[in-house]
Every structure is written in C-alpha cells, then in structure tokens.
Design an enzyme around this catalytic site. Structure first.
Site, short mmCIF file in Angstrom:
data_model
loop_
_atom_site.label_atom_id
_atom_site.label_comp_id
_atom_site.label_asym_id
_atom_site.label_seq_id
_atom_site.Cartn_x
_atom_site.Cartn_y
_atom_site.Cartn_z
N ARG A 39 -16.52 51.48 41.88
CA ARG A 39 -17.79 51.53 42.61
C ARG A 39 -18.07 52.92 43.19
O ARG A 39 -19.21 53.36 43.27
CB ARG A 39 -17.79 50.50 43.75
N SER A 65 -25.77 50.94 55.89
CA SER A 65 -26.26 50.05 56.94
C SER A 65 -25.13 49.72 57.92
O SER A 65 -23.95 49.92 57.61
CB SER A 65 -26.78 48.75 56.30
N ASP A 100 -30.43 51.19 46.35
CA ASP A 100 -29.50 50.11 45.99
C ASP A 100 -29.17 50.11 44.49
O ASP A 100 -29.98 50.53 43.67
CB ASP A 100 -30.14 48.77 46.39
N GLY A 107 -23.25 50.22 42.97
CA GLY A 107 -22.08 49.45 42.56
C GLY A 107 -22.29 48.84 41.18
O GLY A 107 -21.40 48.91 40.31
N ASN A 145 -22.67 47.66 56.23
CA ASN A 145 -21.85 48.20 55.14
C ASN A 145 -20.42 48.54 55.57
O ASN A 145 -19.54 48.74 54.72
CB ASN A 145 -22.51 49.44 54.50
N TRP A 146 -20.13 48.57 56.88
CA TRP A 146 -18.74 48.76 57.33
C TRP A 146 -17.86 47.60 56.86
O TRP A 146 -16.64 47.72 56.82
CB TRP A 146 -18.65 48.85 58.85
N GLU A 193 -46.27 48.93 52.14
CA GLU A 193 -46.32 48.36 50.79
C GLU A 193 -44.89 48.34 50.26
O GLU A 193 -44.18 49.35 50.34
CB GLU A 193 -47.21 49.20 49.88
N HIS A 246 -21.47 55.48 43.65
CA HIS A 246 -21.98 56.14 44.85
C HIS A 246 -22.11 57.65 44.63
O HIS A 246 -23.08 58.27 45.06
CB HIS A 246 -21.06 55.86 46.05
N ARG A 297 -37.30 49.76 46.99
CA ARG A 297 -35.89 49.36 46.92
C ARG A 297 -35.53 49.19 45.45
O ARG A 297 -36.10 48.33 44.76
CB ARG A 297 -35.62 48.04 47.65
#
Ligand code: IPE
Ligand code: IPE
Ligand code: MG
Length: 237
Positions: free
Chosen positions: A34, A66, A21, A24, A69-70, A202, A38, A183
């Site tokens: 953005r 995900s 993540d 953007g 994300n569409w 974890e 990517h 993340r």
C-alpha cells in the site's frame, strides 16, 4: 486541450477540495505494498497543484490524512509520515512556492516535532502570499474542527454564537468554502471532510484512483462542474 483555454470556455470553481482516495487499491491492483500507492499518490500532488494553477483556480485543499487514518497499521502510518516529511521539505523550495500561501488544516500536535515545527514554519513564512493557496488537511477531521472552533469561542466568553463566528474560527477561516469537491476512487462520501464548509459544494466522484488522476480527469471534472446549476435554494427567473 491547453488548460488555460478552459478558462474561456467553462465556469470555474474558486476553491476545489480534493479527497485523494484510492492509493491502496492502486497498489493492490499491481500487487504492490500500500505504501507504494501512497508514494505514487503524493507524487501526483505537485502535478495537480500546477494544473489547477494553470487553470487560474485560486484555492486548493487536499485531504491527505484524516483523524481516523491513525487507525491504520503502524507500517502504513509510518510510510505516510515519511511522505509528510517529504511534502514539507518540498514546500521549503522557495522558487516553486514563493507566491503561494500554504496552510495545514488539522491538529498538528499529534505529529512528531519535526513535522509539526516544519508545518508551522511554512505557514508562518507564506502567510502574506496571495496568488495561490494550498491547504493540506492532515490529522484533519471536520467535526473536530467545529468543536475546536466552538471551544475557542467559549474561551473568549461567548454564550451565543453565529454562523460567522464559527466560520471565522475554523482552520479554513482564510479561504472561501469549496465550490467543488472531487473524491477519486468512486467512493461517494466525504469521510469527515469539511462538513461545515461543504453545505453547498458541488460533489463529484470519478472512478479514477488518485495516483492515476490526470490532466484529462481534471478537464472532465471542470466540464462537469461547469454543467451544474448552482441555485443555493433560490429559483431562476
Ligand atoms: C487515500 O488512499 C490516502 C490516504 C488515506 C492517506 P487510501 O489509502 O484510502 O486508498 P484505498 O481507499 O485503500 O484504495
Ligand atoms: C478519506 O479516505 C481520507 C483521505 C483521503 C485522507 P479514507 O479512505 O480514509 O476514507 P474511508 O475509510 O473510505 O471513508
Ligand atoms: Mg480510502
């Protein structure tokens, strides 16, 4: 510090899940579109596979796109599809991945035909490789995965299911649960990433944005993982 040295000094996970993540925000900070974030983020991936391998870790899962994300603007989604095409092309490079099993987790039917057949072909061609495993989660949703697993079991005639039944019908059936989920970008949530498999993972939420994720950040992450006391509900003598 050399990554290989870490093996002798720290406890390592077997399977790392990366929620990549912050692409953007990386672009926004630089006044770039953005899509540039990517591109940078996807360029990072190959370096991260290499580093993780050097450490001796066997499994890596990348949450790349995900089911939610569409809902992003068409231009951004189109840019990501271009990058998936590039990722697939790169995986065709046999010399780099000849001992790696590559799997795509997620419903591939939603992608254009070339992406879908490319992904299926790579999975088929690498299915007997054992040394290193890369799972790319695209059009992936953890809840959707559980539902498709249950539906498969119903079709097989099951009226009562076990934990094992469900685990064996998820996209991740060929790999152990992730011990460690990283993340990037400081968001402290899983956003539909492996809800079934992460019950005892974890979790680690470094602030670094994914396109900047470096060797130093990986070392920090491993140190953090190594310091965790995994009890699985039990107590130590
Ligand atoms: C994650 O970066 C990559 C994908 C979802 C493909 P984002 O695009 O979510 O980056 P931020 O969260 O907007 O910074
Ligand atoms: C999660 O990131 C999905 C991927 C990294 C592919 P998002 O940026 O889409 O998640 P939210 O919207 O912040 O929860
Ligand atoms: Mg995001």
């Amino acid at each position: 510090m050399e990554l290989a040295e870490l093996k002798t000094m720290y406890k390592l996970p077997t399977h790392i899940g990366f929620i990549i993540d912050g692409n953007g925000r990386w672009a926004k900070k630089r006044n770039l579109p953005r899509s540039q974030g990517h591109i940078k983020g996807f360029n990072r991936l190959e370096k991260v596979y290499k580093m993780v391998r050097e450490l001796g870790i066997k499994y890596i899962s990348i949450y790349a796109f995900s089911t939610e994300n569409w809902n992003r603007p068409k231009e951004e989604v189109d840019g990501l599809m271009k990058l998936f095409r590039r990722v697939i092309k790169d995986f065709y490079n046999k010399n780099k991945y000849e001992d790696t099993r590559i799997e795509f987790f997620g419903d591939l039917n939603r992608f254009e035909e070339d992406i879908k057949t490319g992904a299926l072909d790579i999975m088929e061609r690498t299915k007997n490789n054992k040394d290193f495993h890369i799972n790319i989660c695209m059009n992936y949703g953890g809840r959707e995965d559980i539902v498709q697993a249950v539906n498969k079991l119903i079709k097989q005639g099951k009226t009562l299911v076990t934990i094992e039944d469900i685990s064996q019908n998820l996209y991740s059936k060929n790999c152990p649960d992730p011990d460690f989920i990283i993340r990037t970008s400081g968001e402290c949530r899983l956003s539909n990433f492996m809800p079934w498999q992460s019950t005892y993972s974890e979790l680690y939420f470094p602030k670094v944005l994914w396109p900047d994720f470096s060797k130093k950040d990986l070392i920090e992450a491993i140190k953090e993982y190594s310091s965790r006391d995994r009890r699985f509900g039990a107590i130590k003598e």
